[in-house]
Design a protein around this motif. Sequence first.
Motif, PDB file in Angstrom:
ATOM      1  N   ASP A  92       0.709  -1.386  -0.071  1.00 17.85           N
ATOM      2  CA  ASP A  92       0.170  -0.152   0.047  1.00 17.85           C
ATOM      3  C   ASP A  92       0.907   0.990   0.144  1.00 17.85           C
ATOM      4  N   ALA A  93       0.620   2.234  -0.770  1.00 18.15           N
ATOM      5  CA  ALA A  93       1.561   3.565  -1.169  1.00 18.15           C
ATOM      6  C   ALA A  93       1.930   4.170   0.297  1.00 18.15           C
ATOM      7  N   LYS A  94       0.538   4.371   0.950  1.00 13.99           N
ATOM      8  CA  LYS A  94       0.465   5.391   2.540  1.00 13.99           C
ATOM      9  C   LYS A  94       1.474   4.537   3.603  1.00 13.99           C
ATOM     10  N   GLU A  95       1.013   2.491   3.007  1.00 11.79           N
ATOM     11  CA  GLU A  95       2.279   2.248   4.490  1.00 11.79           C
ATOM     12  C   GLU A  95       3.179   2.450   3.812  1.00 11.79           C
ATOM     13  N   LEU A  96       4.021   2.384   3.282  1.00 12.42           N
ATOM     14  CA  LEU A  96       5.244   2.257   2.870  1.00 12.42           C
ATOM     15  C   LEU A  96       5.753   3.806   2.802  1.00 12.42           C
ATOM     16  N   ALA A  97       5.267   3.973   1.914  1.00 11.92           N
ATOM     17  CA  ALA A  97       5.433   5.707   3.016  1.00 11.92           C
ATOM     18  C   ALA A  97       6.279   6.209   4.028  1.00 11.92           C
ATOM     19  N   ALA A  98       5.198   5.266   4.898  1.00 12.63           N
ATOM     20  CA  ALA A  98       5.646   5.484   6.883  1.00 12.63           C
ATOM     21  C   ALA A  98       6.836   4.335   6.950  1.00 12.63           C
ATOM     22  N   SER A  99       7.121   3.632   6.013  1.00 10.12           N
ATOM     23  CA  SER A  99       7.921   2.515   6.873  1.00 10.12           C
ATOM     24  C   SER A  99       9.253   2.637   5.929  1.00 10.12           C
ATOM     25  N   ASN A 100      10.208   1.807   6.650  1.00 15.20           N
ATOM     26  CA  ASN A 100      11.388   1.789   7.102  1.00 15.20           C
ATOM     27  C   ASN A 100      11.982   0.824   5.219  1.00 15.20           C
ATOM     28  N   ASN A 101      10.829   0.098   4.611  1.00 14.70           N
ATOM     29  CA  ASN A 101      11.381  -0.850   3.712  1.00 14.70           C
ATOM     30  C   ASN A 101      11.545  -0.021   2.298  1.00 14.70           C
ATOM     31  N   LEU A 102      10.923   1.156   2.764  1.00 11.34           N
ATOM     32  CA  LEU A 102      11.084   1.997   1.284  1.00 11.34           C
ATOM     33  C   LEU A 102      12.838   2.528   1.040  1.00 11.34           C
ATOM     34  N   GLN A 103      12.940   2.622   1.901  1.00  9.78           N
ATOM     35  CA  GLN A 103      14.401   3.463   2.387  1.00  9.78           C
ATOM     36  C   GLN A 103      15.801   1.993   2.091  1.00  9.78           C
ATOM     37  N   ASN A 104      15.425   0.829   2.827  1.00 12.99           N
ATOM     38  CA  ASN A 104      16.331  -0.210   3.066  1.00 12.99           C
ATOM     39  C   ASN A 104      16.173  -0.492   1.365  1.00 12.99           C
ATOM     40  N   ALA A 105      15.012  -0.706   0.382  1.00 12.49           N
ATOM     41  CA  ALA A 105      15.226  -1.085  -1.193  1.00 12.49           C
ATOM     42  C   ALA A 105      16.064  -0.213  -1.671  1.00 12.49           C
ATOM     43  N   TYR A 106      15.653   1.463  -1.558  1.00 11.00           N
ATOM     44  CA  TYR A 106      16.227   2.127  -2.341  1.00 11.00           C
ATOM     45  C   TYR A 106      17.948   1.959  -1.989  1.00 11.00           C
ATOM     46  N   LEU A 107      18.444   1.928  -0.166  1.00 14.24           N
ATOM     47  CA  LEU A 107      19.955   1.251  -0.552  1.00 14.24           C
ATOM     48  C   LEU A 107      20.235  -0.440  -1.169  1.00 14.24           C
ATOM     49  N   GLY A 108      19.466  -0.964  -1.731  1.00 12.64           N
ATOM     50  CA  GLY A 108      19.912  -2.032  -2.531  1.00 12.64           C
ATOM     51  C   GLY A 108      19.477  -2.549  -2.126  1.00 12.64           C
TER      52      GLY A 108
END
Length: 239
Positions: free
Chosen positions: A221-237
């Motif tokens: 879910d977009a709003k849940e992703l925006a609020a989680s650390n998963n997004l940042q971890n994914a961007y870091l590879g």
Amino acid sequence: MVQPLLEVRSLDVRYGAVQAVDGINFEVEQGEIIALLGANGAGKSSTLNAIAGLVPTFGGEVQFDGQNITNLRPEMLPGLGMTLSPEGRRVFGTLSVAENLQMGAFGMKDPQEIAAAWDRVYTLFPILAERRDQFAGTLSGGQQQMLAVGRALMSNPKMLLLDEPSLGLAPKIIEQIFELITTLNQQGVTILVVEQNVSMALEVANRAYVLANGQIATSGDAKELAASNNLQNAYLGGA
């Protein structure tokens, strides 16, 4: 069970020895806005271009509206209800605004549908109506982006693919582009958007898939992703 409008299964895209997309799976339900996110080189545009038939798939399958469109020629897709607004806008600079839009209606036969498409685009983008006789190459970057989206809308698609619609635009114009995405979705257009402006994309999207190294690192879910650390971890590879 209702079939998704778009299904991507085990999609594999390679450029010679370089694997750009590595066996990804995702789907888009009718009426959704889905964001494909990720750092540069993550495989986002390659995924979109493979769906649109602009690059060949090495493996996997793409189903749209119940039909296998894997490696279908790009010019066949508007007739099936899918269009692409490409990265970098790609307007025809030496043609007028109206001529660019007319290119988007190529293949349409019904005069009433074509007239309705003109009305819709000019209502969404009054500036294009004002500048219909102006060469597209003389428009501002924001106006060219509006023209690229308008051209994609001329065939009245069920699904619109948007590749980096905010790239290189001023913040005010970016806001207008994302407001447009919401408006189009409210009008019944399903949207798959590749975007590096993560916060704006997640603000309008229902769900998102985050790519890293050609694989889906996380999704939800977009709003849940925006609020989680998963997004940042994914961007870091972290895939």
